[in-house]
Design a protein around this motif. Structure first.
Motif, PDB file in Angstrom:
ATOM      1  N   TYR B  23       0.864  -1.189   0.000  1.00 19.34           N
ATOM      2  CA  TYR B  23       0.000   0.000   0.000  1.00 19.34           C
ATOM      3  C   TYR B  23       0.888   1.221   0.000  1.00 19.34           C
ATOM      4  O   TYR B  23       1.811   1.345   0.816  1.00 19.34           O
ATOM      5  CB  TYR B  23      -0.935  -0.007   1.219  1.00 19.34           C
ATOM      6  CG  TYR B  23      -1.750  -1.265   1.274  1.00 19.34           C
ATOM      7  CD1 TYR B  23      -2.898  -1.395   0.491  1.00 19.34           C
ATOM      8  CD2 TYR B  23      -1.336  -2.349   2.044  1.00 19.34           C
ATOM      9  CE1 TYR B  23      -3.621  -2.581   0.486  1.00 19.34           C
ATOM     10  CE2 TYR B  23      -2.060  -3.530   2.050  1.00 19.34           C
ATOM     11  CZ  TYR B  23      -3.196  -3.638   1.270  1.00 19.34           C
ATOM     12  OH  TYR B  23      -3.907  -4.807   1.253  1.00 19.34           O
ATOM     13  N   TYR B  64      -2.212   6.299   7.771  1.00 16.24           N
ATOM     14  CA  TYR B  64      -2.720   5.999   9.118  1.00 16.24           C
ATOM     15  C   TYR B  64      -3.834   4.952   9.050  1.00 16.24           C
ATOM     16  O   TYR B  64      -3.816   3.944   9.773  1.00 16.24           O
ATOM     17  CB  TYR B  64      -3.214   7.304   9.757  1.00 16.24           C
ATOM     18  CG  TYR B  64      -3.858   7.196  11.126  1.00 16.24           C
ATOM     19  CD1 TYR B  64      -3.409   6.294  12.080  1.00 16.24           C
ATOM     20  CD2 TYR B  64      -4.927   8.037  11.460  1.00 16.24           C
ATOM     21  CE1 TYR B  64      -4.008   6.225  13.342  1.00 16.24           C
ATOM     22  CE2 TYR B  64      -5.525   7.985  12.710  1.00 16.24           C
ATOM     23  CZ  TYR B  64      -5.071   7.071  13.649  1.00 16.24           C
ATOM     24  OH  TYR B  64      -5.666   7.015  14.876  1.00 16.24           O
ATOM     25  N   GLY B  65      -4.788   5.176   8.141  1.00 17.06           N
ATOM     26  CA  GLY B  65      -5.895   4.231   7.994  1.00 17.06           C
ATOM     27  C   GLY B  65      -5.414   2.852   7.557  1.00 17.06           C
ATOM     28  O   GLY B  65      -5.801   1.833   8.126  1.00 17.06           O
ATOM     29  N   ALA B  66      -4.535   2.831   6.560  1.00 14.01           N
ATOM     30  CA  ALA B  66      -4.053   1.552   6.031  1.00 14.01           C
ATOM     31  C   ALA B  66      -3.220   0.812   7.075  1.00 14.01           C
ATOM     32  O   ALA B  66      -3.315  -0.412   7.202  1.00 14.01           O
ATOM     33  CB  ALA B  66      -3.236   1.789   4.761  1.00 14.01           C
ATOM     34  N   ALA B  68      -3.497   1.141  10.344  1.00 16.47           N
ATOM     35  CA  ALA B  68      -4.425   0.677  11.384  1.00 16.47           C
ATOM     36  C   ALA B  68      -5.182  -0.560  10.909  1.00 16.47           C
ATOM     37  O   ALA B  68      -5.543  -1.416  11.708  1.00 16.47           O
ATOM     38  CB  ALA B  68      -5.409   1.792  11.755  1.00 16.47           C
ATOM     39  N   ALA B  69      -5.381  -0.646   9.604  1.00 20.17           N
ATOM     40  CA  ALA B  69      -6.084  -1.792   9.037  1.00 20.17           C
ATOM     41  C   ALA B  69      -5.160  -2.998   8.869  1.00 20.17           C
ATOM     42  O   ALA B  69      -5.592  -4.045   8.391  1.00 20.17           O
ATOM     43  CB  ALA B  69      -6.711  -1.409   7.699  1.00 20.17           C
ATOM     44  N   GLY B  70      -3.887  -2.837   9.232  1.00 16.62           N
ATOM     45  CA  GLY B  70      -2.941  -3.955   9.188  1.00 16.62           C
ATOM     46  C   GLY B  70      -2.150  -4.057   7.903  1.00 16.62           C
ATOM     47  O   GLY B  70      -1.461  -5.046   7.680  1.00 16.62           O
ATOM     48  N   GLY B  71      -2.226  -3.055   7.033  1.00 19.21           N
ATOM     49  CA  GLY B  71      -1.511  -3.102   5.762  1.00 19.21           C
ATOM     50  C   GLY B  71      -0.035  -2.778   5.905  1.00 19.21           C
ATOM     51  O   GLY B  71       0.358  -2.044   6.806  1.00 19.21           O
ATOM     52  N   ALA B 195      -5.029  -4.970  14.867  1.00 20.39           N
ATOM     53  CA  ALA B 195      -5.434  -4.319  13.614  1.00 20.39           C
ATOM     54  C   ALA B 195      -6.959  -4.291  13.453  1.00 20.39           C
ATOM     55  O   ALA B 195      -7.669  -5.165  13.939  1.00 20.39           O
ATOM     56  CB  ALA B 195      -4.800  -5.029  12.429  1.00 20.39           C
TER      57      ALA B 195
END
Lengths: 179, 354, 248
Positions: B23, B64-66, B68-71, B195
């Motif tokens: 990502y 930050y979002g990615a 936090a989503a574990g990416g 995550a």
């Protein structure tokens, strides 16, 4: 081989960066340490382009050349800007088609090569850089011409067999001007 | 993979992809744009996601979002863009979500120029975001070291759950040098217990945030961060030493300009002057251990930077007042020649400059 | 005993911090009920913004991220790109979405990002104590427009739905209110359609919900609901601006 520090300079679009990259690729092909550092940014767009290429048997510290062993200039502004960088006894190659003026340096070995005229005679003025490269390789032992030819597909992203053939012809023409 | 000749920016991108980065969110800015372009063209080929954000502000918040989503996520930028990312970096640090950032710095302040400069040392090591947070920061000097550190950064970001920053400049971003980029065994990330992946009815919901209205809780959260930073500062100090034996002076320098300093040291050696080198590879933690190796023969330290001396304070702290700390630097994209640095060393040794 | 009504399992049992008469509670319940009824709660990741709803990560019974002020659509983008199969929504107020976060919401819509934005518009900054918002009505008194908002210096109130509806990537755009039972029923329908738009991969969806802030408006809860009707709805018409598949 001594450490070669080569500055190539000219107009954007004269294949300055490719000329330097070919030297770097060929040097790497021959197992040498190499660095290639371009000028970058807006000054390249329609303005001048230059690159610093170093080839050495030893690991290279500074990729910036403050004292060049060879300076290749394809236009007048580049001659004025980079002739001071040449070490005493160094090699100065001037594209005499576009640069009628003489170098101010008397302590260096100067060669005038009608690179652009030769390229026009071959039918494609873009290969002036290859004429110059051919001349450079005939004058020095920086890299073998075959190593350069082997590097075409790496340095030129969209090359074709026809273009490569023309590049080889241009290099040979440059070489013949010296011998 | 055999050695290939690559531009720094492209080598960084390829190294990241080979390290499992899938990502990437970024915004064009010179002199790192080739990195963004390489990601745009290559990341989708391995099933990855490239998004050109509307700004660096948006890019870092996408990261930050990615994260936090574990990416396995990365962004890259250059000085003014890095300034815009500071807010998001503070959030990511607070949330303890792993990511890798590359700052290919340029001359400042303001819009400055696009030439190589190291005047982001404060911005990199002190940060501009709110709160007590740290980044793990590496400052490579060659392209091989750059790609190796980029790849390791993904591992370390996961390991410590923190932001790892690669600090380089336009010289390293734009130059070509042979590199050997390893295939990192596709990291089968262990199930990230923190995550945000949606519960799928199998576990209680998770929340990642940095708001603690209760001061007791916020202090506890800070203590947890600091304990982690403490561990990292013990384990991750990295540096290179050169010719320290009998050195009359030791130069402390990092990143691109350290290569020019090495040329200067060779020049001086040819004149019979012995100069040693401490090259911090980790800027945080700053490699204090290296300073224990300074020989008794050394009369002083010289910090050489492409800035007006932003690293000098760290050198003074590490030297603990044992030796005078001199400074030599150029800025605004000006780069000293080895001769200029050698002359400065000679001036210091002659006592012309205190 | 017969159970006639149960709280949705989409909300936790955490008591909310909202003032009496604030509409946040109604809106959050609608979002949770819709996700619950669609069977999507367990596959949803929400993004809380900064403002009065900052603690909403404690209220929604799903994975939640606390975003920076205005940046929720960017962080939601990051989440959605990692988990394209999950439902991702942002829950943002007017200061967050229509002021500091205008770039992020517009470009999420431009990209047709497959997320749902729940935009709570109460025409004022609530958490910081009643300052002028971009959505504050003309003449409306706030602590930073003590004599009432003036067009000469503060411009006219921003209509986000009308603006976003001009973007091709915005698949579903609707403005609703929750000041009457009828409006609440319509609001729930719109929220349901927004999530279904996301579920079908049709693009970006947003529901603007006109909300009350009795505390900062200095009105009773009942008067606040009436103020929504009399003052807000005439300037912010309740309507659907875009629905997937409809001619534009």
């Amino acid at each position: 081989m001594k450490t070669e520090k080569i500055i190539c300079a000219g107009f954007g679009g004269q294949g300055i960066l490719s000329m330097g990259q070919l030297l770097a690729y060929a040097g790497m092909d021959e197992g040498k340490h190499v660095t290639w550092l371009p000028s970058y940014g807006p000054e390249m767009r329609g303005g001048t382009a230059n690159c610093h290429v170093i080839l050495s048997q030893e690991p290279i510290d500074s990729p910036i050349i403050s004292q060049a062993t060879t300076v290749v200039v394809m236009n007048l502004p580049s001659l004025r800007k980079f002739e001071p960088y040449l070490e005493s006894g160094g090699l100065l190659l001037i594209n005499s088609t576009l640069v009628k003026e003489e170098s101010g340096r008397v302590d260096v070995r100067t060669l005038r090569v009608p690179a652009t005229q030769c390229a026009i005679d071959l039918g494609r003025d873009e290969v002036a850089n290859m004429v110059m490269l051919g001349a450079l390789l005939a004058l020095t032992d920086v890299v073998e011409p075959d190593s350069v030819i082997r590097s075409f597909d790496k340095a030129f992203e969209h090359t074709t067999p026809e273009l490569s053939e023309l590049d080889v012809q241009a290099m040979k023409l440059g070489e013949s001007l010296i011998k | 993979m055999a050695k290939v000749l690559m531009k720094g920016n492209e080598a960084i991108a390829l190294a990241a992809i080979k390290a499992g980065c899938r990502y990437y969110f970024g915004y064009p800015i010179t002199p790192q744009t080739e990195l963004l372009e390489y990601m745009a063209s290559e990341l989708p080929k391995v099933g990855g996601v490239f998004v050109q954000a509307e700004s660096e502000v948006a890019a870092i918040n996408m990261v930050y979002g990615a994260a936090a989503a574990g990416g396995r996520v990365m962004t890259t930028t250059s000085s003014p863009g890095y300034a815009l990312m500071q807010e998001g970096i503070s959030y990511i640090a607070a949330a303890e979500t792993p990511c890798v950032i590359v700052n290919i710095s340029r001359g400042g302040p303001g819009l400055g120029n696009i030439q190589p400069a190291q005047s982001d040392y404060f911005q990199n090591t002190r940060g501009g975001g709110s709160g007590d947070y740290r980044l793990l920061i590496f400052a490579p000097a060659s392209l091989q070291e750059t790609v190796d550190l980029v790849q390791e950064s993904f591992t370390l970001a996961q390991k410590y759950r923190m932001v790892v920053l690669i600090s380089a400049d336009g010289m390293l971003g734009q130059m070509m040098e042979p590199v050997d980029i390893k295939e990192v065994d596709s990291p089968e990330d262990e199930e990230k217990q923190w995550a945000l992946t949606a519960t799928e009815g199998k576990r209680p919901p998770r929340a990642i945030y940095s708001l603690y209205l209760d001061p007791v809780e916020l202090e506890k959260a800070n203590e947890r961060l600091q304990a982690n930073y403490e561990k990292v500062s013990k384990l991750e100090e990295r540096y290179e030493l050169l010719q320290m034996d009998d050195a009359q002076l030791v130069i402390v320098t990092y990143g691109s300009v350290s290569r020019i300093v090495k040329s200067a040291i060779s020049l001086l050696a040819g004149e019979g002057i012995k100069v040693g080198l401490i090259r911090p590879i980790s800027l945080w933690p700053f490699p204090k251990k290296a300073f224990e190796q300074i020989p008794d023969s050394a009369k002083g330290l010289l910090t050489v930077e492409l800035s007006r001396g932003q690293m000098v304070d760290d050198v003074r702290i590490a030297a603990k007042g044992a030796l005078p700390v001199h400074f030599y630097g150029r800025c605004g994209g000006m780069i000293p020649s080895p001769r200029e640095i050698a002359d400065e060393v000679k001036r210091i040794l002659r006592g012309d400059k205190s | 005993m017969t159970v006639l009504f149960e709280k949705t399992s989409g909300l936790t049992d955490e008591p909310t911090i909202y003032c009496p008469g604030c509409s946040h509670g109604i809106i959050q319940r609608l979002v949770a009920e819709v996700l619950d009824e669609l069977g999507l709660m367990d596959s949803t990741i929400g993004v809380a913004a900064v403002g009065c709803s900052v603690l909403s990560y404690n209220y929604f019974n799903c994975d939640m991220l606390g975003a920076a002020h205005g940046r929720a659509p960017a962080s939601a983008t990051g989440i959605k790109r990692v988990h394209p199969g999950k439902m991702v929504f942002t829950y943002q107020g007017d200061g967050d979405l229509a002021s500091i976060g205008t770039a992020e919401i517009i470009h999420a819509a431009v990209r047709g990002e497959k997320i749902t934005a729940i935009f709570v518009n109460n025409a004022i900054y609530g958490m910081t104590g009643g300052q002028m918002a971009p959505t504050t009505l003309l003449g409306q008194k706030t602590s930073t427009s003590p004599d009432g908002r003036k067009a000469e210096s503060a411009g006219m109130p921003i209509r986000m739905c009308e603006m976003l509806a001009t973007l091709e990537g915005a698949a579903f755009v609707e403005r609703v209110a929750v000041n009457t039972p009828a409006h609440i029923r319509s609001a729930k329908q719109a929220i349901r359609q927004a999530f279904k738009t996301q579920q079908a991969g049709q693009g970006f969806s947003i529901v603007e919900v006109l909300s009350s802030c009795p505390t900062n408006w200095k009105l009773t809860p009942v008067a606040a609901m009436q103020w929504v009707e009399d003052q807000m709805i005439p300037y912010y018409p309740l309507k659907n601006f875009r629905t997937p598949g409809e001619a534009r």
